[in-house]
Design a protein around this motif. Structure first.
Motif, PDB file in Angstrom:
ATOM      1  N   ARG A 207       0.821  -1.202   0.000  1.00  0.00           N
ATOM      2  CA  ARG A 207       0.000   0.000   0.000  1.00  0.00           C
ATOM      3  C   ARG A 207       0.865   1.266   0.000  1.00  0.00           C
ATOM      4  O   ARG A 207       0.482   2.302  -0.565  1.00  0.00           O
ATOM      5  CB  ARG A 207      -0.926  -0.001   1.221  1.00  0.00           C
ATOM      6  CG  ARG A 207      -1.992   1.064   1.196  1.00  0.00           C
ATOM      7  CD  ARG A 207      -2.803   1.064   2.503  1.00  0.00           C
ATOM      8  NE  ARG A 207      -3.472  -0.209   2.708  1.00  0.00           N
ATOM      9  CZ  ARG A 207      -4.635  -0.542   2.159  1.00  0.00           C
ATOM     10  NH1 ARG A 207      -5.240   0.302   1.338  1.00  0.00           N
ATOM     11  NH2 ARG A 207      -5.182  -1.714   2.426  1.00  0.00           N
ATOM     12  N   SER A 208       2.038   1.177   0.612  1.00  0.00           N
ATOM     13  CA  SER A 208       2.917   2.342   0.699  1.00  0.00           C
ATOM     14  C   SER A 208       3.655   2.626  -0.607  1.00  0.00           C
ATOM     15  O   SER A 208       4.251   3.683  -0.764  1.00  0.00           O
ATOM     16  CB  SER A 208       3.942   2.145   1.825  1.00  0.00           C
ATOM     17  OG  SER A 208       4.934   1.186   1.449  1.00  0.00           O
ATOM     18  N   ALA A 254       8.787  -1.863  -2.077  1.00  0.00           N
ATOM     19  CA  ALA A 254       7.396  -1.412  -1.872  1.00  0.00           C
ATOM     20  C   ALA A 254       6.687  -1.219  -3.207  1.00  0.00           C
ATOM     21  O   ALA A 254       5.526  -1.631  -3.371  1.00  0.00           O
ATOM     22  CB  ALA A 254       7.376  -0.117  -1.068  1.00  0.00           C
ATOM     23  N   HIS A 258       3.451  -3.332  -4.603  1.00  0.00           N
ATOM     24  CA  HIS A 258       2.288  -2.582  -5.076  1.00  0.00           C
ATOM     25  C   HIS A 258       1.921  -3.016  -6.498  1.00  0.00           C
ATOM     26  O   HIS A 258       0.747  -3.300  -6.806  1.00  0.00           O
ATOM     27  CB  HIS A 258       2.635  -1.084  -5.045  1.00  0.00           C
ATOM     28  CG  HIS A 258       1.512  -0.169  -5.398  1.00  0.00           C
ATOM     29  ND1 HIS A 258       0.726   0.450  -4.451  1.00  0.00           N
ATOM     30  CD2 HIS A 258       1.040   0.242  -6.612  1.00  0.00           C
ATOM     31  CE1 HIS A 258      -0.182   1.210  -5.052  1.00  0.00           C
ATOM     32  NE2 HIS A 258      -0.011   1.108  -6.361  1.00  0.00           N
ATOM     33  N   TYR A 293      -4.617  -4.984   0.978  1.00  0.00           N
ATOM     34  CA  TYR A 293      -4.411  -4.179  -0.223  1.00  0.00           C
ATOM     35  C   TYR A 293      -4.715  -4.997  -1.473  1.00  0.00           C
ATOM     36  O   TYR A 293      -5.359  -4.500  -2.401  1.00  0.00           O
ATOM     37  CB  TYR A 293      -2.982  -3.630  -0.285  1.00  0.00           C
ATOM     38  CG  TYR A 293      -2.782  -2.723  -1.477  1.00  0.00           C
ATOM     39  CD1 TYR A 293      -3.369  -1.467  -1.506  1.00  0.00           C
ATOM     40  CD2 TYR A 293      -2.044  -3.142  -2.587  1.00  0.00           C
ATOM     41  CE1 TYR A 293      -3.227  -0.629  -2.610  1.00  0.00           C
ATOM     42  CE2 TYR A 293      -1.896  -2.315  -3.685  1.00  0.00           C
ATOM     43  CZ  TYR A 293      -2.489  -1.066  -3.696  1.00  0.00           C
ATOM     44  OH  TYR A 293      -2.360  -0.248  -4.793  1.00  0.00           O
TER      45      TYR A 293
END
Length: 357
Positions: A207-208, A254, A258, A293
């Motif tokens: 999510r980040s 990250a 994602h 997520y």
């Protein structure tokens, strides 16, 4: 008359989270199967066993046989302890084993955990080796879970499992169809492991991150995704394609997580046809269903006409072990447990070898 079976199901997935053990009751009543999950446990693997299973595809023939027997013995010991701990009396054990090779186009699919050693250690009859007959009949030997989706979870329009590899199952025009849609936790866990995490808790790291368009394009590129079913994925394919693309990308971890979540969701969206007017019920299980997520991305990609439902944690975590227990019941009864409409085999078949302790 009602007929009941008490069975232990074993599942070891490609994501190497551990050995899932579930003790189930299956009752055949009024031409319907009813399941109950009675006891469960997941036994994490030691680092030594993880290294052995990860390296098995490059082991010598002798080492592979030794590991096959040792893993069967390990599972048998775990089952024996589970039986004693819960003071239960199963009729038999049904085991998927741990997949090392899956190349059905070469007539090759190997699941470690020899049934004889499992039966000896558990001191119970064992049903195992569910894939080989289907491959001998020209099929993929996978996915095997769809008959359980049909008979135990048929009130859902689609059953999606987010395991090491994601797959979907649904009924269309009276025939069950199913296939692998993409790698899933094999990618997510590999990336989480690279920064010292066992997994990406609730998808927080994903999510980040931000979307990496070039990586997404590379992940979606392989011809497999546009190929018609029947089709299935193995670890070898994932290493040569998805993990290779991830390894070659200069994105942050990250951003990779994602982007991988978007890739998984997009491939599921491509895989789900509209079956009827109105709302469609979608059952989501497997370890990926705990990734908030990823679940959000799947719902977003599918759109409002699809109701994505995550069931109880027990069903999320143990559905595959439950269904392999059920495949064992069907084998025990001499009934079809592998569907040619799913695998492409020349006929429906009754897969599984039986070892009597």
């Amino acid at each position: 008359m009602d007929t009941s079976y008490h069975v232990i199901g074993l599942m070891s997935g490609t994501s190497l989270d551990g050995l899932d053990i579930t003790y189930c009751r299956f009752t055949y009543k009024s031409h319907n199967w009813i399941y109950e999950i009675l006891n469960t446990n997941t036994l994490p693997y030691t680092d030594t066993l993880i290294d052995s299973l990860r390296g098995a595809e490059s082991a010598s023939g002798l080492k592979l046989v030794e590991l096959d027997h040792a893993f069967g013995r390990f599972m048998g010991q775990q089952v024996h302890q589970f039986v004693q701990q819960h003071a239960i009396r199963p009729d038999f054990v049904a085991s998927h084993g741990h997949t090392i090779f899956h190349q059905p186009e070469k007539h090759v699919s190997l699941q470690l955990g020899h049934g004889a050693y499992l039966a000896a250690g558990a001191q119970l009859p064992v049903v195992c080796d569910f894939r080989t007959l289907d491959i001998a009949l020209g099929g993929q030997g996978a996915p095997l879970v769809p008959i359980g989706d049909e008979l135990l979870f048929g009130h859902y329009d689609y059953c999606i499992n987010l395991g090491g590899i994601a797959n979907v199952s649904y009924n269309r025009n009276g025939a069950r169809l199913a296939f692998d849609t993409s790698a899933c936790n094999m990618l997510l866990n590999t990336l989480a492991n690279s920064v010292g995490l066992p997994y990406d808790d609730n998808g927080a790291l994903a999510r980040s991150g931000t979307l990496h368009p070039k990586l997404l394009e590379d992940l979606n590129q392989p011809a497999y995704f546009s190929a018609p079913a029947p089709k299935s994925l193995g670890k070898e394919w994932v290493l040569a394609h998805s993990l290779k693309s991830i390894g070659e990308s200069d994105a942050s971890v990250a951003d990779k997580l994602h982007t991988v979540c978007h890739h998984i969701a997009q491939q599921l969206q491509h895989a789900l046809p509209k079956l009827h007017e109105g709302q469609h019920r979608v059952l989501l299980t497997g370890g990926g269903a705990f990734n908030g997520y990823l679940v959000e991305q799947i719902q977003q990609q599918l759109g409002p006409m699809y109701n994505v439902e995550v069931p109880s944690p027990e069903v999320v975590s143990f559905k595959e072990a439950l269904i392999f227990a059920f495949l064992g019941v069907l084998r025990w009864r001499g009934e079809h447990n592998c569907l040619s409409s799913v695998t492409g085999a020349s006929r429906n078949n009754i897969g599984g070898a039986i070892y009597l302790a």
